[in-house]
Design an enzyme around this catalytic site. Structure first.
Site, mmCIF file in Angstrom:
data_model
loop_
_atom_site.group_PDB
_atom_site.id
_atom_site.type_symbol
_atom_site.label_atom_id
_atom_site.label_comp_id
_atom_site.label_asym_id
_atom_site.label_seq_id
_atom_site.Cartn_x
_atom_site.Cartn_y
_atom_site.Cartn_z
ATOM 1 N N GLU A 123 8.110 2.113 -12.664
ATOM 2 C CA GLU A 123 8.781 1.961 -14.090
ATOM 3 C C GLU A 123 8.116 0.871 -14.684
ATOM 4 O OE1 GLU A 123 13.330 3.033 -14.168
ATOM 5 O OE2 GLU A 123 13.042 1.920 -12.265
ATOM 6 N N GLU A 143 14.101 7.185 -5.207
ATOM 7 C CA GLU A 143 15.696 7.067 -5.629
ATOM 8 C C GLU A 143 16.658 8.202 -5.292
ATOM 9 O OE1 GLU A 143 12.964 6.276 -7.710
ATOM 10 O OE2 GLU A 143 13.435 4.572 -8.677
#
Ligand code: 1HE
Length: 270
Positions: A123, A143
């Site tokens: 990210e 995740e």
């Protein structure tokens, strides 16, 4: 010859989780938690935010890299346990503020990637404007395996690099892309040998720092917004941005330089 990198003064001097050096118009910001694989703790996210909203006046381009064997292991998982819904939202918004300060700040940012570029590390890389991957770099979004979701802007930024389908695959299956695959799908723009990422990033940063600041601003701020707009709105925004950029004294001097034979031509690279 580049001036030696010097430690920053002012608010950046207090940032102990980042190793920062400034050389002329280029700032080099290194994530500096190698013992924890540069996992993004709350203090580290806050320090990234402080750094990018307080860049020294003379800085025109930035490089981000990671100390140790990995660029970044993502969210510091030790901080996630027992977070309630309200603080979870605020935590994600804190990441958004920090990464927005990178993407929509004052100067272009180049990420030099090696080793793990995973979860929040990807990210962070996606918030930068250009990504250079060393051969050792690999990308994952664990995740899905950790029972969580991206919260650092990944769902908005990563599909814009490689598409929703590929991100879905990485998140659902735990698939990992190596440096070659990352280059092929658009996660990085350059692939270099191990140990060469920072040198390449600094060389590009110096070249970018020599651009007219308004041109860099237009690319950073107008281009992604135009890509989000309808064609009609985008074309209108483009006209406004183009008129602003070309009316600066900087642009007028550069155009004159070309017409008078004082500027470089566009030639094919090797
Ligand atoms: C950590 C973290 C971390 C390492 N949070 N402490 N991210 C992940 O799911 C990736 C988790 N990390 C790993 O898979 C591996 O650590 C690595 C492949 C990155 C590196 O492996 P390795 O063998 O070099 O190191 P290590 O032995 O696993 O880790 C060294 C230390 O760093 C160890 O701590 P120690 O006290 O036992 O020495 C690890 O616990 C620690 N460490 N990674 C906390 N991530 C806003 S939403 C974003 C959501 C996400 O980012 S999810 C993805 C999280």
């Amino acid at each position: 010859m580049r001036d030696p990198f010097r430690p920053p003064t002012g608010p950046l001097a207090a940032l102990d989780l980042l190793a920062i050096g400034v050389s002329g118009p280029v700032i080099h910001v290194r994530l500096n938690r190698p013992a924890k694989r540069n996992a993004l703790s709350d203090p580290l996210i806050r320090q990234l935010h402080t750094c990018f909203v307080n860049l020294p006046e003379e800085v025109r381009a930035a490089v981000i890299s990671g100390e140790g064997d990995h660029f970044c292991a993502g969210l510091d998982l030790s901080e996630l346990v027992e977070r309630d819904v309200g603080s979870g939202v605020l935590h994600s918004r804190m990441w958004h503020a920090a990464f927005d300060a990178i993407q929509f700040g004052r100067v272009p940012v180049i990420a030099a990637l090696h080793g793990a570029v995973v979860g929040g590390g990807l990210e962070l890389a996606a918030a930068c404007h250009i990504r250079i991957a060393e051969a050792s770099a690999y990308y994952g979004l664990p995740e899905g395996q950790r029972g969580i979701f991206v919260g650092g802007g990944g769902s908005a930024r990563i599909p814009r690099l490689m598409g929703v389908a590929r991100m879905t695959d990485l998140m659902m299956t735990g698939r990992v892309y190596d440096a070659e695959e990352g280059l092929a799908v658009g996660l990085s723009q350059y692939r270099v040998a191990d140990g060469e990422g920072v040198a390449k990033a600094l060389a590009l940063a110096e070249r970018i720092a020599a651009n007219a600041p308004m041109s860099n601003f237009a690319v950073m701020h107008a281009l992604p917004r135009i890509a989000d707009q309808s064609q009609s709105e985008g074309l209108f925004t483009e006209s406004l941005m183009a008129a602003v950029a070309e009316s600066t004294p900087d642009a007028q001097e550069r155009l004159r330089a070309f017409l008078e034979g004082r500027a470089a031509k566009v030639i094919k690279s090797r």
